[in-house]
Design a protein around this motif. Structure first.
Motif, mmCIF file in Angstrom:
data_model
loop_
_atom_site.group_PDB
_atom_site.id
_atom_site.type_symbol
_atom_site.label_atom_id
_atom_site.label_comp_id
_atom_site.label_asym_id
_atom_site.label_seq_id
_atom_site.Cartn_x
_atom_site.Cartn_y
_atom_site.Cartn_z
ATOM 1 N N THR A 994 0.847 -1.191 0.000
ATOM 2 C CA THR A 994 0.000 0.000 0.000
ATOM 3 C C THR A 994 0.878 1.234 0.000
ATOM 4 N N GLN A 995 0.320 2.316 -0.542
ATOM 5 C CA GLN A 995 1.034 3.587 -0.558
ATOM 6 C C GLN A 995 0.025 4.699 -0.318
ATOM 7 N N ASP A 996 0.183 5.431 0.791
ATOM 8 C CA ASP A 996 -0.693 6.567 1.084
ATOM 9 C C ASP A 996 -0.321 7.743 0.190
ATOM 10 N N VAL A 997 -1.335 8.448 -0.300
ATOM 11 C CA VAL A 997 -1.116 9.617 -1.151
ATOM 12 C C VAL A 997 -1.993 10.759 -0.655
ATOM 13 N N LYS A 998 -1.626 11.969 -1.033
ATOM 14 C CA LYS A 998 -2.341 13.157 -0.604
ATOM 15 C C LYS A 998 -3.316 13.581 -1.694
ATOM 16 N N GLY A 999 -4.458 12.991 -1.673
ATOM 17 C CA GLY A 999 -5.484 13.337 -2.651
ATOM 18 C C GLY A 999 -6.147 12.118 -3.235
ATOM 19 N N CYS A 1000 -7.039 12.373 -4.182
ATOM 20 C CA CYS A 1000 -7.776 11.306 -4.860
ATOM 21 C C CYS A 1000 -6.958 10.775 -6.026
ATOM 22 N N VAL A 1001 -6.868 9.457 -6.140
ATOM 23 C CA VAL A 1001 -6.182 8.825 -7.262
ATOM 24 C C VAL A 1001 -7.213 8.690 -8.395
ATOM 25 N N PHE A 1002 -7.270 9.701 -9.260
ATOM 26 C CA PHE A 1002 -8.289 9.727 -10.308
ATOM 27 C C PHE A 1002 -8.025 8.685 -11.390
ATOM 28 N N GLN A 1003 -6.753 8.429 -11.708
ATOM 29 C CA GLN A 1003 -6.443 7.521 -12.808
ATOM 30 C C GLN A 1003 -5.046 6.957 -12.606
ATOM 31 N N ILE A 1004 -4.829 5.728 -13.037
ATOM 32 C CA ILE A 1004 -3.508 5.109 -13.010
ATOM 33 C C ILE A 1004 -3.264 4.414 -14.340
ATOM 34 N N THR A 1005 -2.001 4.400 -14.755
ATOM 35 C CA THR A 1005 -1.605 3.729 -15.991
ATOM 36 C C THR A 1005 -0.148 3.323 -15.854
ATOM 37 N N SER A 1006 0.307 2.467 -16.736
ATOM 38 C CA SER A 1006 1.703 2.020 -16.718
ATOM 39 C C SER A 1006 2.438 2.631 -17.897
ATOM 40 N N VAL A 1007 3.694 3.030 -17.645
ATOM 41 C CA VAL A 1007 4.517 3.629 -18.681
ATOM 42 C C VAL A 1007 5.978 3.324 -18.349
ATOM 43 N N ASN A 1008 6.677 2.696 -19.292
ATOM 44 C CA ASN A 1008 8.109 2.388 -19.119
ATOM 45 C C ASN A 1008 8.385 1.650 -17.814
ATOM 46 N N SER A 1009 7.574 0.663 -17.486
ATOM 47 C CA SER A 1009 7.696 -0.155 -16.269
ATOM 48 C C SER A 1009 7.420 0.623 -14.989
#
Length: 1265
Positions: A994-1009
């Motif tokens: 898990t990784q806590d972040v400051k805000g809403c994670v609206f979108q995730i994608t993969s790029v260059n590993s």
């Protein structure tokens, strides 16, 4: 240049009306679905589709207006783009059935008007003379009708003091007054009910509220929210001492009925209004101040409703009357809970009925049948029963605690106090009453019913709203399928969509392997049903008899005389030929018989079926080519085909013979021909076909012969005077060896003079392709190629949906049929078949029998010209995000679950991440998130098949009540498998990091590993670290130059960033760094973005536009240049690269599907790239067509597709560019004068591309969606 075409039209039902469109007594149901109207006739067996009427713009509302001269009704449709319009439509009946035609229209557009925030709708007076439209704040549009159509000289605007109208409707009035009931949300956040008189003579609304309905505030405890505005239902007077009529207010925690004031009371109130207005106009300031205080005091008063009843469920979203007297109503809430509302002399009664799809529209049809239109679920056709039909022991609908109910047995009329004589009461005394005072006879009753009273008669598929989607090849067949997150409220679902026909398996016979050919056999030639099935392998033949729906018997070869020790090349029933001699003139006819012909490599055998013993017996000696001397030449039969009177065989060494059956049951050779090539020598025949193009005839006039080696097919004529088989035409140079050949007429015509005559030659090749040619004047034209994989293709005729089609089997299976004046290919989702044949037994009607590696499969094919949609219901658990792991064959689905509670109560949402099997769609694992945590994005990681490393990444946000936007969230990594597993097949769903972040994670994608995440205003780059089998996410870079990054897509090493407030940016990821290549700074407000190719971006914004950008190098700078803008009239939620149909350059031009897009209305569309050499002629064609073809309401196509912004269309973008309307330009194929469209008005508009070439391109375009 790109073409925008529709693959699946919008399916969300927004409005519906029942009406009689013509003088015929048959009533119709008209349904509005975003950009079109669907017309159904109401039949005893249900709804029958009549026609579809396309609307250029969004349909906001439907109403009916009586057409007195015809005794029928016209349809009034309100649309909102490119201008707000009212369009009157009428029904006409022609050869094609019942259709709609435009009868009139009026534009309601205000260039600088502020769009109404809550209500954009049209309301027609019960008398049908006038309608009002609410579409702009502070203004109503008034339209008058004359003889059921718009009076073009009698429409005007009226100002209205109520700026925030929540609900509106006409009241019933018996003195020819036009009284509007209004629910308004004022500047003090109060909900008010009032009425105003519409004065047609003076073109205005009365400045003072009408005295017909007393003005009152509606308590905030009863109407705690205005997110779903209330609804007003006008009520007719009851008569015989009953109530005086009034209005029902639906949509709050209570249903309220306010009664009209009496005639005497109206006179008193008018006098008091006059007195108050006089005091307000006084010259004495003190008098004016007192009058204003009195006015404020009256505005703050609450009037007691005549009747009220608690509403125990959620927001009311739809209602419809169930009788003409408007005493019984069907009411539905946002979660599909339906109830019967009854207004009688004692008050209001609510009776629960059951649960259905969340309704947006309800229409009562007849005989207790109701249509339920829905945006969130599947529209349904329901029958309401008077007694429960299921679940007799459980509550019909849950009733919240605190809501009192009564048993049905206790329901009886109660004595109220009756009507008080209030004619002499002072207004200050009778109006100043609080609604919380509940006296006897005012509070309604809720019946505690048990069981379900609703029967679902029919269900109509609805894709809306599509929240997310993926494109996946689920069974490795090469045919991709679409999986969407659709629905909402109580109707959440995954929808599986694919193009092609649907196969339903009916029976299976296992244990029979290696089958290469199949033929159905009838007991007599003229019987309509098959009784037997002949199956051949490479070495032997099986004969089966159908005994029942679950029993099939193999005939005993020792008793039956079918040749079973050798493979069979052809089998067919044949009638008996009878010759008659009348005055020396011999004529032949064919009569019904039980004769069957079997062709094997050694001979042709004639058999006869004996019904008494149920066996086949030999007739005559048959025909052995080895005993035929010069004709047979001691050869073997290598190919054969049989029709009702002719047998065609191909012998080894390149000889083809045509035979028939004489009266003495002997075979005689009529014609023959040897085929040889100067290079190859004698040709080897691979396949023959003698199917008549005229199905009414027992004989064919042509033979198709295919040859090995030379890859050649010849068409031979049997009409020549001599005994030879003359070549009519041929095709050579086929790309592969021909495995099968078939003559087939895809139309019903008998000769070339008839329009529906479409003779074709189809060739199945060894490389898995099917090549078709149309036979035109003894020439083979219109070559088409269909790819079915890599296995050799077999061809057979079959009947699907009452069409005679061709069934083709290769690596994949497909049905070829004629549609829209072209040959069309419809894939069938069944694998590993070798051959198929049509089958029609007493137990399996209009079916097919297929040979698979494991045995025989019997089934039916339906919907060759339809999209196949399969629903996986999730109910209250609404899928919102989906990703597909192709190596694991698993879906990751982010879901939200909201329990339906009573209006005004806090509705908490729980969120979860589910793993769903891609084959069975069974839920495998489920991970519940923390309280107030919601899934906001999901992604499948490229690895994760070893059971240890992560397979899925999930982004979340914590939603706190006091926060206006999320301040925290998490990234979660999941692995499939136990900690010590060697593969993902072992174990469970494990949270590994898990990784806590400051805000809403609206979108995730993969790029260059790396994992790139859109977190509030940042784009953050994470690297996945593995330390001693412990996984963690490490932030390596971020880019913070936005307001809200709600969209993120990747292409190679590029990131496309969509800012919900600003525009788009193009970033490059290199060596753990994020580099900005270019940005656009316009106020675009994107809602979805994707890459179409290297340095090219496509997107959609909140104004229902499509846009595209290309990265250009200008003066040494990299600039995002907008090269496309187009109004779609729909909100796009997702772009997915690819398409359901592969590109084909057989026309000489390449049309390449680039993107699929998905909208909130259920639309699925495709973006198709066009060659540069086609762009100019197709653009010119669209411009020429737009000048000559107008939409309903005289809508101009150029204006319709012009991009819009928050204020509507602008002169800066007067037309779309970079995109073409594929659905529009395809109308060229059916236009009665296409040459005029090509000529244009001036020489510069003339299109030089030949008409045939344009038709070919547009036909190919049609096949791609």
């Amino acid at each position: 240049m790109r073409i925008v075409s529709t693959f699946h039209p919008p399916s969300s039902a927004s409005s519906s009306v029942r009406c009689r469109l013509t003088s015929s007594p048959t009533e119709c149901l008209v349904i509005a679905k975003t950009n079109r109207l669907e017309v159904y006739s109401i039949q005893p067996e249900g709804l029958r589709a009549e026609s579809t009427f396309d609307i250029w713009g969004r349909v906001l509302s439907l109403r009916t207006i009586p057409a007195v001269e015809t005794g029928s009704c016209n349809i009034l449709a309100l649309t909102d783009h490119p201008d707000v319009k009212l369009i009157v439509l009428g029904g006409v009946t022609d050869d094609s059935g019942l259709t709609l035609v435009t009868k009139g229209h009026v534009s309601l557009q205000e260039r600088g008007g502020r769009v109404a925030e809550f209500v954009t709708d049209v309301f027609v007076h019960p008398g049908g003379e006038v309608a009002v439209v609410s579409c702009y704040a502070g203004m109503l549009k008034v339209v008058q009708f004359k003889e059921g159509n718009i009076d073009t000289h009698a429409h005007f605007d009226v100002s209205i003091p109520e700026m925030n109208i929540l609900a509106l409707n006409f009241l019933h009035s018996d003195d020819n007054q036009y009284i509007l009931a209004i629910v308004n949300y004022d500047h003090q956040r109060r909900v008010q009910l009032l009425s105003r008189k519409l004065d047609l003579e003076n073109y205005e609304l009365d400045p003072s509220p009408s005295v017909v309905l007393r003005s009152t505030q509606l308590s905030s405890s009863h109407f705690p929210s205005i997110e779903t505005p209330p609804l007003l239902v006008p009520i007719l007077p009851e008569g015989d001492g009953g109530h005086l009529g009034g209005v029902l207010v639906l949509g709050g925690r209570k249903i309220l009925f306010f009664e009209h004031t009496s005639k005497n009371r109206q006179q008193i109130k008018r006098w008091k209004q006059i007195r108050l207005e006089s005091r307000l106009s006084s010259k004495d300031p003190m008098e004016v101040a007192k009058a204003r205080e009195k006015e404020k005091e009256r505005d703050a008063r609450k009037v007691k409703p005549k009747f009220s009843v608690k509403w125990p469920w959620s927001d009311v979203t739809a209602w419809c009357p169930l009788d003409e007297e408007c005493r019984r109503f069907l009411v539905g809430d946002a979660y599909g809970r339906l109830a019967l509302l009854v207004l009688d002399t004692t008050g209001l009664i609510v009776s629960p009925l059951g649960e259905t799809s969340p309704p947006t529209t309800l229409s009562y049809l007849d005989s207790q049948v109701v249509y339920v239109g829905s945006h969130m679920g599947n529209p349904q056709l329901l029958r309401i029963h008077t007694s429960p039909i299921a679940d007799h022991g459980s509550e019909t609908l849950p009733i919240p605690l605190g809501v009192t109910t009564i048993s049905p047995v206790l329901l009886s009329p109660s004595k109220g106090k009756g009507r008080a004589d209030d004619d002499n009461n002072d207004e200050d005394e009778d109006d100043d009453v609080d609604m919380s005072d509940n006296r006897e006879g005012r509070d309604g009753r809720i019946i505690a019913t048990k069981g379900q009273f609703i029967e679902v008669l029919d269900t109509f598929q609805n894709m809306a709203p599509i929240m997310d989607a993926v494109l996946a090849d689920l069974d490795d067949s090469g045919q991709s399928q679409i999986i969407t997150c659709s629905g909402g409220r109580n109707s959440g679902a995954l929808k599986v969509v694919r193009a092609g026909a649907d196969f339903q398996e009916l029976a299976r016979v296992n244990g029979i392997t290696g089958i290469t050919s199949l033929w159905p056999v009838r007991s007599r030639s003229e019987h309509s049903t098959d009784s037997h099935l002949v199956a051949s392998t490479e070495t032997e033949t099986y004969v089966f008899k159908f005994d029942s729906s679950d029993v099939i018997t193999q005939l005993d070869s020792s008793a039956d005389e079918f040749i079973t020790t050798a493979p069979t090349l052809a089998v067919a029933n044949i009638p008996r030929r009878v010759s008659t001699n009348a005055s020396g003139r011999v004529s032949s006819s064919y009569v019904d018989s039980s004769l069957v012909i079997q062709v094997t490599p050694e001979k042709i055998t004639l058999l006869e079926y004996g019904a008494a013993l149920g066996l086949f017996s030999l007739v005559g000696e048959g025909w052995d080519p080895k005993s035929q001397g010069a004709i047979g030449g001691r050869r073997r039969i290598v190919a054969a085909d049989v029709n009702a009177s002719q047998i065609v065989v191909g012998l080894d060494g390149g000889k083809v013979c045509l035979l028939n059956l004489a009266d003495n049951s002997r075979f005689q050779v009529q014609r023959s021909r040897d085929f040889a090539d100067p290079v190859y020598g004698p040709l080897d025949v691979s396949a023959v076909s003698c199917v008549p193009f005229d199905r009414t005839k027992n004989f064919a006039t042509n033979i198709a012969v295919a040859f090995w080696g030379t890859n050649k097919v010849q068409i031979l004529s049997m009409s020549s005077q001599d005994a030879t088989l003359a070549t009519v035409c041929e095709v050579s140079g086929l790309p592969s060896l021909p495995r099968s050949v078939l003559l087939h007429n895809f139309g019903t015509g008998r000769t070339k003079k008839e329009p529906d005559y479409h003779p074709h030659v189809l060739v199945g090749l060894v490389d898995g392709s099917v090549i078709s040619f149309k036979v035109v004047e003894n020439e083979l034209k219109e070559k088409k190629v269909f790819s079915l994989g890599i296995a050799p293709v077999s061809l057979s005729r079959c009947e699907v949906d009452d069409k005679i089609t061709v069934f083709a089997v290769g690596s994949r299976t497909s049905v070829l049929y004629w549609d829209k004046q072209r040959l069309t290919n419809s894939p069938v989702m069944i694998k590993d078949m070798t051959v198929g044949a049509s089958l029609n037994t007493s137990y399996f009607r209009s079916s097919l029998v297929l040979a698979a590696s494991s045995g025989l499969i019997i089934g039916t094919i339906r919907g060759v010209d339809k999209m196949q949609i399969r629903s996986i219901p999730f109910g209250l658990t609404n899928p919102r995000w989906i990703t597909y792991h192709s190596r694991l064959k698993l879906f990751g689905v982010g879901c939200n679950h909201t329990m339906p509670l009573r209006l005004g109560e806090f509705q908490g949402t729980t969120s979860s991440f589910k793993i769903v099997d891609a084959t069975t769609f069974d839920g495998l694992w489920d991970f519940e998130l923390q309280a107030n945590e919601e899934v906001t994005s999901v992604m499948a990681l490229p690895d994760g098949t070893d059971g240890r490393s992560p397979s899925f990444c999930v982004g979340t946000a914590f939603l706190e009540v006091e926060e206006t936007e999320p301040r925290s969230g998490r990234l979660l990594l999941f692995a499939i498998g136990s900690d010590g597993a060697t593969s993902s097949a072992d174990g469970e769903l494990r949270l590994v990091a898990t990784q806590d972040v400051k805000g809403c994670v609206f979108q995730i994608t993969s790029v260059n590993s790396f994992i790139a995440a859109a977190i509030s205003s940042n784009v953050v780059l994470f690297a996945l670290r593995n330390t001693n089998k412990q996984y963690a996410l490490q932030q390596v870079a971020d880019w913070n130059h936005n307001y809200f990054v709600t969209n993120l897509a990747s292409h190679g090493d590029l990131l496309i960033v969509g800012d919900a407030i600003s525009s788009v940016s193009l970033l490059r990821v290199s060596d753990s760094r994020i580099e900005c290549l270019s940005r656009d700074y316009g106020p675009l407000r994107p809602v979805a973005v994707e890459a179409t190719a290297e340095n090219q971006i496509i997107g959609a914004n909140s104004y229902c536009n499509l846009f595209s950008f290309a990265l250009q190098h200008i003066d040494g700078r990299k600039v995002l240049e907008r090269d496309g803008s187009y109004h779609l009239d729909d909100i796009v939620k997702k772009f997915v690269p690819g398409g359901l149909v592969a590109a084909d350059s057989s026309t000489g031009y390449t049309l390449r599907p680039r993107q699929l897009f998905f909208s909130s209305s259920g639309r699925i569309g495709v973006i198709i790239d066009v060659d540069d050499e086609l762009s100019l002629p197709l653009t010119s064609l669209q411009m020429n067509m737009a000048k000559r073809i107008k939409g309903p309401g005289d809508t101009n196509h150029t204006e319709w597709r012009a991009p819009t912004n928050a204020r509507g269309r602008t002169d800066a973008e007067a037309s779309a560019f970079g995109f073409l309307d594929g659905d529009f330009i395809e109308q060229f194929l059916t236009h009665p004068r296409p040459h005029e469209l090509l000529a244009g008005d001036i020489e510069a508009e003339r299109i030089t591309l030949p008409q045939a070439q344009i038709q070919e391109v547009l036909e190919k375009l049609q096949s791609l969606h």
